[in-house]
Design a protein around this motif. Structure first.
Motif, short mmCIF file in Angstrom:
data_model
loop_
_atom_site.label_atom_id
_atom_site.label_comp_id
_atom_site.label_asym_id
_atom_site.label_seq_id
_atom_site.Cartn_x
_atom_site.Cartn_y
_atom_site.Cartn_z
N ASN A 66 52.10 -11.13 -34.27
CA ASN A 66 51.78 -11.35 -35.68
C ASN A 66 52.26 -12.72 -36.14
OD1 ASN A 66 50.54 -10.39 -38.03
ND2 ASN A 66 52.47 -9.67 -38.88
N ARG A 67 53.44 -13.14 -35.68
CA ARG A 67 53.93 -14.48 -36.03
C ARG A 67 53.11 -15.55 -35.32
NH1 ARG A 67 59.24 -11.97 -36.24
NH2 ARG A 67 59.58 -12.37 -34.03
N ALA B 171 48.94 -7.28 -39.63
CA ALA B 171 48.57 -7.80 -38.30
C ALA B 171 47.07 -7.69 -38.05
CB ALA B 171 49.35 -7.04 -37.22
N LEU B 172 46.45 -6.58 -38.43
CA LEU B 172 45.02 -6.41 -38.18
C LEU B 172 44.19 -7.39 -39.00
CD1 LEU B 172 44.67 -2.51 -38.02
CD2 LEU B 172 44.74 -4.14 -36.13
N GLN B 173 44.62 -7.61 -40.25
CA GLN B 173 43.89 -8.56 -41.10
C GLN B 173 44.04 -9.98 -40.57
OE1 GLN B 173 45.94 -6.23 -42.23
NE2 GLN B 173 44.83 -4.98 -43.73
N ARG B 174 45.22 -10.32 -40.05
CA ARG B 174 45.40 -11.65 -39.47
C ARG B 174 44.52 -11.81 -38.23
NH1 ARG B 174 51.93 -13.15 -39.81
NH2 ARG B 174 52.03 -13.07 -42.09
N ARG B 175 44.48 -10.77 -37.41
CA ARG B 175 43.64 -10.84 -36.21
C ARG B 175 42.18 -11.04 -36.59
NH1 ARG B 175 42.20 -5.28 -33.74
NH2 ARG B 175 40.97 -5.42 -35.67
N ASP B 176 41.70 -10.26 -37.56
CA ASP B 176 40.30 -10.38 -37.97
C ASP B 176 40.00 -11.75 -38.57
OD1 ASP B 176 39.97 -7.79 -37.13
OD2 ASP B 176 40.03 -6.91 -39.14
N THR B 177 40.95 -12.28 -39.34
CA THR B 177 40.76 -13.61 -39.93
C THR B 177 40.66 -14.67 -38.84
OG1 THR B 177 41.97 -12.98 -41.93
CG2 THR B 177 41.75 -15.34 -41.48
N PHE B 178 41.53 -14.59 -37.85
CA PHE B 178 41.49 -15.55 -36.74
C PHE B 178 40.17 -15.46 -35.99
CE2 PHE B 178 42.16 -16.33 -32.17
CZ PHE B 178 42.52 -17.67 -32.22
N GLN B 179 39.75 -14.25 -35.68
CA GLN B 179 38.49 -14.07 -34.93
C GLN B 179 37.30 -14.59 -35.72
OE1 GLN B 179 38.22 -13.03 -31.85
NE2 GLN B 179 40.25 -12.23 -31.44
N GLN C 144 51.23 -9.48 -25.84
CA GLN C 144 51.75 -10.59 -26.63
C GLN C 144 50.64 -11.46 -27.21
OE1 GLN C 144 54.15 -13.14 -24.22
NE2 GLN C 144 55.23 -14.10 -25.94
N ILE C 145 49.50 -11.50 -26.54
CA ILE C 145 48.43 -12.43 -26.95
C ILE C 145 47.11 -11.75 -27.27
CG2 ILE C 145 49.38 -14.37 -25.65
CD1 ILE C 145 47.25 -13.71 -23.47
N ARG C 146 47.05 -10.45 -27.16
CA ARG C 146 45.76 -9.76 -27.33
C ARG C 146 45.06 -10.14 -28.64
NH1 ARG C 146 47.20 -5.07 -25.79
NH2 ARG C 146 46.28 -5.15 -23.71
N PRO C 147 45.75 -10.21 -29.79
CA PRO C 147 45.06 -10.58 -31.03
C PRO C 147 44.53 -12.02 -31.01
CG PRO C 147 47.17 -9.54 -31.49
CD PRO C 147 47.16 -9.87 -30.05
#
Length: 288
Positions: free
Chosen positions: A164-165, A185-193, A213-216
């Motif tokens: 997440n960080r 964490a899920l919203q950050r992942r979606d934003t990055f993608q 450690q890196i999946r997102p």
């Protein structure tokens, strides 16, 4: 001051969409203060009409509320517009002393040049500590920068195992304002993608110890080329493996000569073989 109802409805709807961010929550609190007890956000977020109507009614009755509402609408436009990459990320500098990694570089170039298809493009660069895995990834990125016009993102996970960080760091590098970075964490992942989708960008994930450690940060978009760097291949990672082996004695000597100079190496005489043997073919040790 007359504020159109459709504009207010669009504003509160944008706030509802942005509630995952700190900025969205703060703006909604400001709106709640204006609406008072007469207005509340819908539980489902499906119909913002009643809240917007309450705000317009209050604005017509009180000029001060109208001014505050107009100010909040301007803040909403500036902070909750659709996100886009606002900054082209760049790799950190790499060492000028680099020796005999042509086969590995060719493998990375081939992977980066592969036409985007249904599967993500990834490489796993691995080698023992000091072998020069990070230097290889950075050298590749700098030498092939023209392949990645949308930028080259570098995330160092050496001292942080929290994905997440790491996502927060990546979003910052992409130019996302701190106030608009989602908390979850899920919203950050979606934003990055969403930000990297369709972009010709290089992502270097350094000092990785596990896939979790890196999946997102593993971009799903085939336009992105991801280089994962670690000490050993990661189980469960779908990526082409690029092994960085120790330097041969000959190449280690060439590297030492470039770093220290020929006169210094000649002064060591036969002792140079022992010094190089202690380095174990690790470029990091040779450079020291």
């Amino acid at each position: 001051m007359e504020i159109p109802l459709p504009a207010v409805t669009a504003m509160v709807s944008a706030m509802g969409t942005g509630m995952a961010t700190e900025a969205g929550r703060q703006l909604m609190q400001l709106v709640g203060g204006l609406a008072g007890r007469d207005g509340r956000a819908p539980d489902s977020g499906a119909d913002w009409g009643p809240l917007a109507q309450v705000l317009c009614d209050h604005a017509r009755e009180d000029p001060e509320i109208a001014l505050r509402l107009a100010h909040i609408m301007a803040m909403t436009r500036s902070t909750l517009t659709p996100l886009a990459i606002a900054r082209t990320p760049q790799l950190p500098p790499t060492t000028q002393y680099f020796e005999n990694r042509r086969p590995q570089l060719r493998t990375l170039v081939r992977g980066a040049g592969r036409r985007p298809g249904p599967h993500p493009r990834r490489a796993m660069v691995h080698g023992e500590p000091g072998a020069g895995t990070t230097a290889l990834a950075l050298r590749f990125g700098w030498s092939e920068a023209q392949r990645f016009p949308d930028g080259q993102l570098y995330v160092d996970l050496r001292h942080d195992t929290d994905p997440n960080r790491a996502l927060r760091d990546a979003l910052r590098q992409l130019g996302v304002d701190e106030r608009r970075i989602p908390v979850g964490a899920l919203q950050r992942r979606d934003t990055f993608q969403e930000l990297v989708a369709g972009r010709r960008i290089l992502v270097v994930l350094d000092q990785v110890r596990s896939v979790a450690q890196i999946r997102p940060l593993l971009a799903a978009s085939p336009s992105v080329f991801t280089v994962v760097v670690g000490h050993r291949p990661l189980a469960g990672l779908d990526a082409e493996r690029v092994e960085v082996t120790p330097l041969t004695q000959r190449h280690a000597l060439r590297l030492l000569t470039r770093v220290a100079g020929k006169e210094a190496v000649d002064a060591l005489g036969r002792a140079v073989d022992g010094e190089l043997a202690r380095c174990g073919g690790r470029p990091g040790a040779v450079r020291l």
